[in-house]
Each structure stands twice: as C-alpha cells, then as structure tokens.
Scaffold this motif. Structure first.
Motif, PDB file in Angstrom:
ATOM      1  N   LYS A  37      35.143  47.229  41.994  1.00 32.22           N
ATOM      2  CA  LYS A  37      36.017  48.178  42.686  1.00 32.22           C
ATOM      3  C   LYS A  37      36.413  47.557  44.019  1.00 32.22           C
ATOM      4  O   LYS A  37      35.575  46.999  44.720  1.00 32.22           O
ATOM      5  N   ILE A  38      37.696  47.687  44.336  1.00 31.04           N
ATOM      6  CA  ILE A  38      38.221  47.266  45.626  1.00 31.04           C
ATOM      7  C   ILE A  38      38.693  48.530  46.339  1.00 31.04           C
ATOM      8  O   ILE A  38      39.571  49.227  45.836  1.00 31.04           O
ATOM      9  N   ASP A  39      38.066  48.828  47.472  1.00 36.17           N
ATOM     10  CA  ASP A  39      38.383  50.052  48.215  1.00 36.17           C
ATOM     11  C   ASP A  39      38.382  51.269  47.298  1.00 36.17           C
ATOM     12  O   ASP A  39      39.222  52.147  47.383  1.00 36.17           O
ATOM     13  N   GLY A  40      37.430  51.297  46.352  1.00 34.61           N
ATOM     14  CA  GLY A  40      37.261  52.420  45.441  1.00 34.61           C
ATOM     15  C   GLY A  40      38.112  52.386  44.188  1.00 34.61           C
ATOM     16  O   GLY A  40      37.944  53.219  43.306  1.00 34.61           O
ATOM     17  N   THR A  41      39.037  51.437  44.074  1.00 37.15           N
ATOM     18  CA  THR A  41      39.912  51.330  42.913  1.00 37.15           C
ATOM     19  C   THR A  41      39.332  50.340  41.911  1.00 37.15           C
ATOM     20  O   THR A  41      39.019  49.210  42.283  1.00 37.15           O
ATOM     21  N   PRO A  42      39.177  50.740  40.640  1.00 43.79           N
ATOM     22  CA  PRO A  42      38.642  49.809  39.639  1.00 43.79           C
ATOM     23  C   PRO A  42      39.552  48.597  39.446  1.00 43.79           C
ATOM     24  O   PRO A  42      40.772  48.737  39.374  1.00 43.79           O
ATOM     25  N   VAL A  43      38.933  47.420  39.386  1.00 39.16           N
ATOM     26  CA  VAL A  43      39.647  46.171  39.148  1.00 39.16           C
ATOM     27  C   VAL A  43      38.837  45.320  38.186  1.00 39.16           C
ATOM     28  O   VAL A  43      37.651  45.555  37.981  1.00 39.16           O
ATOM     29  N   ARG A  44      39.492  44.337  37.620  1.00 40.06           N
ATOM     30  CA  ARG A  44      38.834  43.391  36.723  1.00 40.06           C
ATOM     31  C   ARG A  44      39.032  42.000  37.311  1.00 40.06           C
ATOM     32  O   ARG A  44      40.153  41.541  37.481  1.00 40.06           O
ATOM     33  N   LEU A  45      37.910  41.358  37.657  1.00 37.83           N
ATOM     34  CA  LEU A  45      37.941  40.041  38.270  1.00 37.83           C
ATOM     35  C   LEU A  45      37.497  38.993  37.267  1.00 37.83           C
ATOM     36  O   LEU A  45      36.715  39.267  36.372  1.00 37.83           O
ATOM     37  N   VAL A  46      37.988  37.787  37.436  1.00 33.28           N
ATOM     38  CA  VAL A  46      37.617  36.657  36.584  1.00 33.28           C
ATOM     39  C   VAL A  46      36.702  35.748  37.380  1.00 33.28           C
ATOM     40  O   VAL A  46      36.992  35.411  38.525  1.00 33.28           O
ATOM     41  N   ASP A  47      35.587  35.353  36.769  1.00 28.84           N
ATOM     42  CA  ASP A  47      34.701  34.381  37.403  1.00 28.84           C
ATOM     43  C   ASP A  47      35.164  32.992  36.991  1.00 28.84           C
ATOM     44  O   ASP A  47      34.954  32.565  35.859  1.00 28.84           O
ATOM     45  N   THR A  48      35.812  32.294  37.924  1.00 28.65           N
ATOM     46  CA  THR A  48      36.350  30.956  37.635  1.00 28.65           C
ATOM     47  C   THR A  48      35.609  29.861  38.393  1.00 28.65           C
ATOM     48  O   THR A  48      35.939  28.698  38.245  1.00 28.65           O
ATOM     49  N   GLY A  49      34.663  30.245  39.235  1.00 39.37           N
ATOM     50  CA  GLY A  49      34.009  29.261  40.092  1.00 39.37           C
ATOM     51  C   GLY A  49      34.800  29.004  41.360  1.00 39.37           C
ATOM     52  O   GLY A  49      34.539  28.040  42.076  1.00 39.37           O
ATOM     53  N   ALA A  50      35.780  29.864  41.656  1.00 37.09           N
ATOM     54  CA  ALA A  50      36.591  29.709  42.863  1.00 37.09           C
ATOM     55  C   ALA A  50      35.716  29.802  44.109  1.00 37.09           C
ATOM     56  O   ALA A  50      34.707  30.507  44.118  1.00 37.09           O
ATOM     57  N   ASN A  51      36.104  29.110  45.156  1.00 36.32           N
ATOM     58  CA  ASN A  51      35.365  29.180  46.420  1.00 36.32           C
ATOM     59  C   ASN A  51      35.532  30.528  47.097  1.00 36.32           C
ATOM     60  O   ASN A  51      34.590  31.068  47.651  1.00 36.32           O
ATOM     61  N   LYS A  52      36.732  31.057  47.083  1.00 36.48           N
ATOM     62  CA  LYS A  52      37.053  32.310  47.766  1.00 36.48           C
ATOM     63  C   LYS A  52      37.522  33.351  46.765  1.00 36.48           C
ATOM     64  O   LYS A  52      38.112  33.040  45.747  1.00 36.48           O
ATOM     65  N   THR A  53      37.269  34.602  47.086  1.00 42.89           N
ATOM     66  CA  THR A  53      37.753  35.705  46.272  1.00 42.89           C
ATOM     67  C   THR A  53      39.240  35.910  46.574  1.00 42.89           C
ATOM     68  O   THR A  53      39.635  35.992  47.735  1.00 42.89           O
ATOM     69  N   ILE A  54      40.039  35.970  45.509  1.00 39.41           N
ATOM     70  CA  ILE A  54      41.493  36.128  45.641  1.00 39.41           C
ATOM     71  C   ILE A  54      41.921  37.307  44.772  1.00 39.41           C
ATOM     72  O   ILE A  54      41.586  37.364  43.595  1.00 39.41           O
ATOM     73  N   LEU A  55      42.653  38.235  45.361  1.00 40.65           N
ATOM     74  CA  LEU A  55      43.163  39.387  44.621  1.00 40.65           C
ATOM     75  C   LEU A  55      44.627  39.179  44.284  1.00 40.65           C
ATOM     76  O   LEU A  55      45.373  38.574  45.060  1.00 40.65           O
ATOM     77  N   ASN A  56      45.032  39.690  43.130  1.00 40.06           N
ATOM     78  CA  ASN A  56      46.420  39.625  42.716  1.00 40.06           C
ATOM     79  C   ASN A  56      47.213  40.666  43.499  1.00 40.06           C
ATOM     80  O   ASN A  56      46.882  41.854  43.480  1.00 40.06           O
ATOM     81  N   ALA A  57      48.265  40.246  44.190  1.00 47.63           N
ATOM     82  CA  ALA A  57      49.070  41.156  45.007  1.00 47.63           C
ATOM     83  C   ALA A  57      49.604  42.327  44.183  1.00 47.63           C
ATOM     84  O   ALA A  57      49.626  43.459  44.644  1.00 47.63           O
ATOM     85  N   LYS A  58      50.011  42.071  42.951  1.00 47.63           N
ATOM     86  CA  LYS A  58      50.564  43.131  42.102  1.00 47.63           C
ATOM     87  C   LYS A  58      49.516  44.196  41.794  1.00 47.63           C
ATOM     88  O   LYS A  58      49.816  45.388  41.764  1.00 47.63           O
ATOM     89  N   SER A  59      48.280  43.803  41.577  1.00 49.77           N
ATOM     90  CA  SER A  59      47.209  44.746  41.266  1.00 49.77           C
ATOM     91  C   SER A  59      46.711  45.469  42.512  1.00 49.77           C
ATOM     92  O   SER A  59      46.266  46.605  42.441  1.00 49.77           O
ATOM     93  N   PHE A  60      46.780  44.792  43.632  1.00 52.07           N
ATOM     94  CA  PHE A  60      46.164  45.294  44.855  1.00 52.07           C
ATOM     95  C   PHE A  60      47.048  46.272  45.610  1.00 52.07           C
ATOM     96  O   PHE A  60      46.564  47.198  46.226  1.00 52.07           O
TER      97      PHE A  60
END
Length: 127
Positions: free
Chosen positions: A20-43
């Motif tokens: 959840k991002i700010d209380g909104t359910p989201v689906r994240l992919v674990d890619t081994g990325a260094n930083k967490t990145i949110l999709n602008a369209k979803s966010f």
C-alpha cells in the motif's frame, strides 16, 4: 520475527508484491532495483511531468520526481519513505505484466535478512 510477502503468482520469475502506498493498494515488482520507483500512472490521478526511463547498462535513467510516501508491506510494516516516480508503462509492457512500481533495496535493506524463494513466489523478511 519473520514475515512473508509476495503473490501466489509470478511472471517470468518475477515476484509481485502486494503493498500500500499512502493507503492505496499497489502491486510492486521485485527486480533487485536499488531504489523504489512508482509508476506515475498508478500513483497519481493527474498528469505528471516525467519521462519514460531509458535502459543504461544495469539500470534505468530518466526524469523522475522524488516524493515521500507511506509504504506498507507484508501487512505489517509502514515506512515513511522517499521514492522516485517515473513513467514505467514501457517497462511494464516489456515485462508483460501490469505493475505499479519497483520494490527497491532501499526498502528491503531495512530488514535484518531477506530471503527470496522464486519457486514459491515468496519473499521472507526478518526483523
């Protein structure tokens, strides 16, 4: 104390994590990325001035906004976390799955240990 997170499905050996991002359910992919990145369209409900990322070697580069959000994972942990917001639509198409962002090491390194079980599509977090 251990907690499990992840979906019961994976796509191309990619684990999808419900969060959840700010209380909104989201689906994240674990890619081994260094930083967490949110999709602008979803966010965001409004258009953001961000560009599609460009692959550069082992990472992606692009115009992004840095915002602080409340991120909840494993139905247990809430972090006030700075994340990047980018247009990830092209990356989503390349993966062949719909997702709302990339789960980064900036979140996972807050745990004592992280165990990834690709066969069961589970990530175990230990405090």
């Amino acid at each position: 104390m251990r907690f499990r997170m992840g979906s019961q499905t994976s796509a191309r050996s990619t684990i999808l994590v419900d969060a959840k991002i700010d209380g909104t359910p989201v689906r994240l992919v674990d890619t081994g990325a260094n930083k967490t990145i949110l999709n602008a369209k979803s966010f965001c409900k409004t258009e953001m001035n961000v560009t599609r990322p460009v692959n550069r070697g082992a990472g992606i580069v692009g115009n992004a906004l840095r915002l602080r959000v409340d991120l909840e994972i494993a139905h247990q942990f809430v972090f006030s976390q700075r994340v990047s917001v980018m247009n990830l639509e092209e990356l989503s198409r390349r993966f062949g799955i719909q997702f709302d962002g990339l789960l980064g090491q900036d979140i996972l390194n807050q745990f004592r240990s992280v165990r990834i079980d690709y066969k069961r599509c589970v990530i175990e977090l230990e405090l």
